[in-house]
Enzyme design. Sequence first.
Site, PDB file in Angstrom:
ATOM      1  N   HIS A  24       0.859  -1.181   0.000  1.00  0.00           N
ATOM      2  CA  HIS A  24       0.000   0.000   0.000  1.00  0.00           C
ATOM      3  C   HIS A  24       0.898   1.235   0.000  1.00  0.00           C
ATOM      4  O   HIS A  24       2.132   1.107  -0.049  1.00  0.00           O
ATOM      5  CB  HIS A  24      -0.961  -0.036   1.193  1.00  0.00           C
ATOM      6  CG  HIS A  24      -0.274  -0.294   2.509  1.00  0.00           C
ATOM      7  ND1 HIS A  24       0.635   0.579   3.053  1.00  0.00           N
ATOM      8  CD2 HIS A  24      -0.336  -1.342   3.369  1.00  0.00           C
ATOM      9  CE1 HIS A  24       1.076   0.099   4.194  1.00  0.00           C
ATOM     10  NE2 HIS A  24       0.510  -1.076   4.409  1.00  0.00           N
TER      11      HIS A  24
ATOM     12  N   HIS B 168       4.050   1.294   2.163  1.00  0.00           N
ATOM     13  CA  HIS B 168       5.231   0.598   1.641  1.00  0.00           C
ATOM     14  C   HIS B 168       5.905   1.435   0.547  1.00  0.00           C
ATOM     15  O   HIS B 168       7.128   1.515   0.471  1.00  0.00           O
ATOM     16  CB  HIS B 168       4.833  -0.744   1.018  1.00  0.00           C
ATOM     17  CG  HIS B 168       4.265  -1.730   1.990  1.00  0.00           C
ATOM     18  ND1 HIS B 168       2.945  -2.108   1.981  1.00  0.00           N
ATOM     19  CD2 HIS B 168       4.852  -2.412   3.000  1.00  0.00           C
ATOM     20  CE1 HIS B 168       2.734  -3.003   2.935  1.00  0.00           C
ATOM     21  NE2 HIS B 168       3.861  -3.194   3.580  1.00  0.00           N
TER      22      HIS B 168
ATOM     23  N   ARG C 270      -3.514  -5.243   6.985  1.00  0.00           N
ATOM     24  CA  ARG C 270      -4.616  -5.900   7.712  1.00  0.00           C
ATOM     25  C   ARG C 270      -5.894  -5.065   7.698  1.00  0.00           C
ATOM     26  O   ARG C 270      -6.947  -5.582   8.054  1.00  0.00           O
ATOM     27  CB  ARG C 270      -4.198  -6.211   9.151  1.00  0.00           C
ATOM     28  CG  ARG C 270      -3.158  -7.331   9.222  1.00  0.00           C
ATOM     29  CD  ARG C 270      -2.871  -7.770  10.641  1.00  0.00           C
ATOM     30  NE  ARG C 270      -2.110  -9.004  10.683  1.00  0.00           N
ATOM     31  CZ  ARG C 270      -0.787  -9.080  10.908  1.00  0.00           C
ATOM     32  NH1 ARG C 270      -0.081  -8.003  11.134  1.00  0.00           N
ATOM     33  NH2 ARG C 270      -0.179 -10.257  10.912  1.00  0.00           N
TER      34      ARG C 270
END
Length: 288
Positions: free
Chosen positions: A34, A37, A194
């Site tokens: 995402h 990163h 997550r």
Amino acid sequence: MRIITAPAAMQGLAAHWQREGTRVGLVPTMGCLHAGHLSLVTRARSLVGQRGIVVVSIYVNPTQFAPTEDFARYPRTRARDARLCRTAGVDAIFAPRDRQMYPKYGTGAFSTFVVEDSLARGMEGAARPTHFRGVTTVVAKLFNLVRPAIAVFGAKDFQQAAVVRRMARDLNFPIRIVVAPICREPDGLALSSRNRYLSPAERAQAVALIQAIRQARQTVRRAARPVLANRLKSELTWLIETRPAARVDYLEFFDPRTLRPVTTVRRGAHLALAAYVGRTRLIDNGRL
Ligand code: PAF
């Protein structure tokens, strides 16, 4: 952009880059990339320069998950990750398979682990007792395979970054550990792979973590004298748990240099917390 899966091939390429004198920056990830990163990739590029090499490792590391955790259902989005890396100007992805990283794991044939024995004890280490052993072991392996000059980690995993930095220092890895700031959604939720587990109702409640950090910051900055950590913990737990799906796992105030818990909280202390929202465990942290 190259995609390397075999550890031996990665090691060969790393040796080649080293002979050429090319600076390598590593961004270790578990994939499902995402914007957080990608901000680490940008940071790695700015540090190694256009003539340097940026490697993103993508590996859902089984040894950092307890048997009860989400290893099997952790999202794996290889094709999308590769597209994002290519667009972000990554030079190489290292995406090994389990059996290559841990040959015959579980049979006793893989039996060496790296343990940081101080900073890794509290918070995430207390809540997830085998977690950091898995992280430091895989990160040490990645360092040996990729041989970066620089490795970039995200500040969302504040304790992880401190543990990895200590490991690199203690074991003489000639690697600069860089920690890049947390990326957040507009409402403040920290980006995390997550987050995609959250239902819309849970997603709305997940903002409670950053609200707790903001509330703590405000309390500490407004107070005329240091605030009792236990009092603040109860207040923040209450604030979070007014959301029906949210349950605090831990809340800790600590000195960001030593990670030692503090009993009275003043400006400059750090707060880290973990909370379940539904079945999803989220973490966040911030300076107060
Ligand atoms: O932060 C992560 O995604 C992981 O813990 C890491 C550092 C890639 C090791 O598996």
